[in-house]
Scaffold this motif. Structure first.
Motif, PDB file in Angstrom:
ATOM      1  N   ILE A  57     -42.535  15.080 -81.431  1.00 50.68           N
ATOM      2  CA  ILE A  57     -41.297  14.773 -80.726  1.00 50.68           C
ATOM      3  C   ILE A  57     -40.608  16.087 -80.399  1.00 50.68           C
ATOM      4  CG2 ILE A  57     -38.970  13.817 -80.923  1.00 50.68           C
ATOM      5  CD1 ILE A  57     -40.098  11.526 -82.500  1.00 50.68           C
ATOM      6  N   VAL A  58     -40.312  16.280 -79.136  1.00 50.41           N
ATOM      7  CA  VAL A  58     -39.568  17.459 -78.699  1.00 50.41           C
ATOM      8  C   VAL A  58     -38.120  17.030 -78.507  1.00 50.41           C
ATOM      9  CG1 VAL A  58     -39.248  19.170 -76.882  1.00 50.41           C
ATOM     10  CG2 VAL A  58     -41.562  18.520 -77.584  1.00 50.41           C
ATOM     11  N   LEU A  59     -37.227  17.619 -79.288  1.00 53.83           N
ATOM     12  CA  LEU A  59     -35.793  17.348 -79.134  1.00 53.83           C
ATOM     13  C   LEU A  59     -35.207  18.458 -78.273  1.00 53.83           C
ATOM     14  CD1 LEU A  59     -33.259  15.701 -79.828  1.00 53.83           C
ATOM     15  CD2 LEU A  59     -32.907  17.251 -81.750  1.00 53.83           C
ATOM     16  N   ASP A  60     -34.814  18.095 -77.066  1.00 55.15           N
ATOM     17  CA  ASP A  60     -34.347  19.102 -76.113  1.00 55.15           C
ATOM     18  C   ASP A  60     -32.834  19.127 -76.022  1.00 55.15           C
ATOM     19  OD1 ASP A  60     -34.685  20.967 -73.751  1.00 55.15           O
ATOM     20  OD2 ASP A  60     -33.557  19.313 -72.837  1.00 55.15           O
ATOM     21  N   ASP A  61     -32.301  20.328 -75.967  1.00 56.09           N
ATOM     22  CA  ASP A  61     -30.858  20.527 -75.827  1.00 56.09           C
ATOM     23  C   ASP A  61     -30.564  21.188 -74.483  1.00 56.09           C
ATOM     24  OD1 ASP A  61     -28.174  21.012 -76.049  1.00 56.09           O
ATOM     25  OD2 ASP A  61     -28.325  22.459 -77.678  1.00 56.09           O
ATOM     26  N   SER A  62     -30.281  20.374 -73.473  1.00 52.95           N
ATOM     27  CA  SER A  62     -29.723  20.834 -72.195  1.00 52.95           C
ATOM     28  C   SER A  62     -30.662  21.686 -71.333  1.00 52.95           C
ATOM     29  CB  SER A  62     -28.430  21.632 -72.441  1.00 52.95           C
ATOM     30  OG  SER A  62     -27.530  20.895 -73.223  1.00 52.95           O
ATOM     31  N   SER A  63     -31.956  21.465 -71.424  1.00 52.92           N
ATOM     32  CA  SER A  63     -32.880  22.227 -70.571  1.00 52.92           C
ATOM     33  C   SER A  63     -32.854  21.703 -69.140  1.00 52.92           C
ATOM     34  CB  SER A  63     -34.310  22.138 -71.113  1.00 52.92           C
ATOM     35  OG  SER A  63     -34.432  22.821 -72.331  1.00 52.92           O
ATOM     36  N   LYS A  64     -33.141  22.579 -68.207  1.00 58.68           N
ATOM     37  CA  LYS A  64     -33.256  22.179 -66.810  1.00 58.68           C
ATOM     38  C   LYS A  64     -34.506  21.317 -66.627  1.00 58.68           C
ATOM     39  CE  LYS A  64     -31.241  26.589 -65.322  1.00 58.68           C
ATOM     40  NZ  LYS A  64     -31.520  27.871 -64.632  1.00 58.68           N
ATOM     41  N   ASP A  65     -34.473  20.484 -65.597  1.00 60.10           N
ATOM     42  CA  ASP A  65     -35.606  19.601 -65.327  1.00 60.10           C
ATOM     43  C   ASP A  65     -36.896  20.387 -65.128  1.00 60.10           C
ATOM     44  OD1 ASP A  65     -34.081  17.343 -65.568  1.00 60.10           O
ATOM     45  OD2 ASP A  65     -33.726  17.110 -63.413  1.00 60.10           O
ATOM     46  N   GLU A  66     -36.808  21.511 -64.434  1.00 58.76           N
ATOM     47  CA  GLU A  66     -38.020  22.289 -64.176  1.00 58.76           C
ATOM     48  C   GLU A  66     -38.632  22.813 -65.474  1.00 58.76           C
ATOM     49  OE1 GLU A  66     -37.189  26.455 -62.585  1.00 58.76           O
ATOM     50  OE2 GLU A  66     -35.304  25.416 -62.080  1.00 58.76           O
ATOM     51  N   ASN A  67     -37.802  23.151 -66.447  1.00 60.12           N
ATOM     52  CA  ASN A  67     -38.308  23.607 -67.742  1.00 60.12           C
ATOM     53  C   ASN A  67     -38.903  22.449 -68.537  1.00 60.12           C
ATOM     54  OD1 ASN A  67     -37.519  26.201 -67.163  1.00 60.12           O
ATOM     55  ND2 ASN A  67     -35.646  26.124 -68.366  1.00 60.12           N
ATOM     56  N   LEU A  68     -38.244  21.294 -68.473  1.00 63.98           N
ATOM     57  CA  LEU A  68     -38.776  20.126 -69.165  1.00 63.98           C
ATOM     58  C   LEU A  68     -40.121  19.702 -68.589  1.00 63.98           C
ATOM     59  CD1 LEU A  68     -35.646  17.843 -69.741  1.00 63.98           C
ATOM     60  CD2 LEU A  68     -36.971  19.106 -71.442  1.00 63.98           C
ATOM     61  N   ASN A  69     -40.278  19.835 -67.284  1.00 59.72           N
ATOM     62  CA  ASN A  69     -41.553  19.487 -66.651  1.00 59.72           C
ATOM     63  C   ASN A  69     -42.668  20.409 -67.128  1.00 59.72           C
ATOM     64  OD1 ASN A  69     -40.501  17.348 -65.189  1.00 59.72           O
ATOM     65  ND2 ASN A  69     -39.997  18.613 -63.419  1.00 59.72           N
ATOM     66  N   LYS A  70     -42.343  21.670 -67.367  1.00 59.60           N
ATOM     67  CA  LYS A  70     -43.337  22.603 -67.889  1.00 59.60           C
ATOM     68  C   LYS A  70     -43.764  22.193 -69.305  1.00 59.60           C
ATOM     69  CE  LYS A  70     -41.669  26.572 -65.208  1.00 59.60           C
ATOM     70  NZ  LYS A  70     -41.009  27.895 -65.272  1.00 59.60           N
ATOM     71  N   ILE A  71     -42.808  21.767 -70.097  1.00 57.02           N
ATOM     72  CA  ILE A  71     -43.112  21.331 -71.468  1.00 57.02           C
ATOM     73  C   ILE A  71     -43.935  20.050 -71.442  1.00 57.02           C
ATOM     74  CG2 ILE A  71     -42.088  20.490 -73.619  1.00 57.02           C
ATOM     75  CD1 ILE A  71     -39.755  22.426 -73.093  1.00 57.02           C
ATOM     76  N   ARG A  72     -43.563  19.109 -70.564  1.00 57.39           N
ATOM     77  CA  ARG A  72     -44.324  17.851 -70.452  1.00 57.39           C
ATOM     78  C   ARG A  72     -45.789  18.126 -70.125  1.00 57.39           C
ATOM     79  NH1 ARG A  72     -39.588  16.080 -67.617  1.00 57.39           N
ATOM     80  NH2 ARG A  72     -38.418  14.588 -68.881  1.00 57.39           N
ATOM     81  N   GLU A  73     -46.024  19.087 -69.273  1.00 61.71           N
ATOM     82  CA  GLU A  73     -47.392  19.411 -68.885  1.00 61.71           C
ATOM     83  C   GLU A  73     -48.200  19.921 -70.070  1.00 61.71           C
ATOM     84  OE1 GLU A  73     -50.659  19.716 -66.413  1.00 61.71           O
ATOM     85  OE2 GLU A  73     -48.715  18.743 -66.048  1.00 61.71           O
ATOM     86  N   ILE A  74     -47.555  20.668 -70.956  1.00 58.76           N
ATOM     87  CA  ILE A  74     -48.243  21.241 -72.113  1.00 58.76           C
ATOM     88  C   ILE A  74     -48.602  20.171 -73.142  1.00 58.76           C
ATOM     89  CG2 ILE A  74     -48.021  22.860 -74.047  1.00 58.76           C
ATOM     90  CD1 ILE A  74     -46.046  24.449 -72.286  1.00 58.76           C
TER      91      ILE A  74
END
Length: 207
Positions: A57-74
């Motif tokens: 589970i990745v708990l994200d604090d206020s990341s931009k969508d483009e950064n979250l998309n990079k994490i989703r890909e990984i």
């Protein structure tokens, strides 16, 4: 089974410190490399322990969508999901801090503990997003936990990182043989550690 909870903030360079990180890259670059090294370690561990159930589970604090998309890909090829931190829910749980960044950091930490308590597996591994993990890290953690916990006859806390400040004081310690490494006892740690759901529940007020 093990639940791995990764705290992520891809916007703040160095929390609560007036300095930049090594190599002076944007924070997202550190987060990406950290999570990639974690995935490599998970895959290595899974190849040796096929029976082990691992969830991220990745708990994200206020990341931009483009950064979250990079994490989703990984993390797309492992059992995983991303949860966004709702900081407003903690306004009555955490007293006001000097800065909003400090409050947000405490809120994300408490939310990680809550997630562990709500849906925790046998073991829960809390990880911050600026560590690089050796490929053998998770295998060493799981195997050593099994060995040491069995020898001691109780659940334990394990901290896979070591800090120079821990060697500044002349204090007694115990040296333990792990799977392929030696471990030592400590009385303090930062916020990257592995423990059992049982201990999380038992010490919940401390958390």
């Amino acid at each position: 089974s093990i639940l791995i909870i990764v705290r992520v903030n891809t916007e703040i360079e160095v929390w609560d410190q007036n300095k930049r990180r090594l190599f002076e890259q944007p924070k997202i670059e550190y987060s990406i490399r950290s999570i990639k090294s974690l995935i490599n370690s998970i895959n290595f561990c899974q190849s040796k322990h096929s029976h082990l159930k691992i969830k991220i589970i990745v708990l994200d604090d206020s990341s931009k969508d483009e950064n979250l998309n990079k994490i989703r890909e990984i993390i797309k090829d492992v059992d995983s999901k991303i949860i966004s931190l709702d900081i407003k829910k903690f306004e009555t749980k955490i007293k006001r801090q000097k800065t909003q960044e400090t409050f947000s950091n405490l809120a994300s930490l408490l939310r990680c503990f809550e997630i562990g308590k709500e849906i925790g597996e046998d073991l829960i591994f809390f990880i911050e997003d600026d560590y690089l993990h050796f490929e053998t890290m998770l295998d060493e953690m799981i195997s050593t936990y099994e060995r040491v916990s069995s020898q001691m006859g109780k659940d334990i806390f394990m901290c896979p990182t070591d800090y120079p400040y821990l060697y500044m004081n002349n204090e007694k310690t115990n040296i333990l043989i792990g799977n392929n490494r030696h471990w030592r006892t400590i009385n303090k740690t930062l916020c990257t550690f592995l423990t059992s759901k049982k201990l999380l529940d038992f010490y919940w007020e401390n958390f």
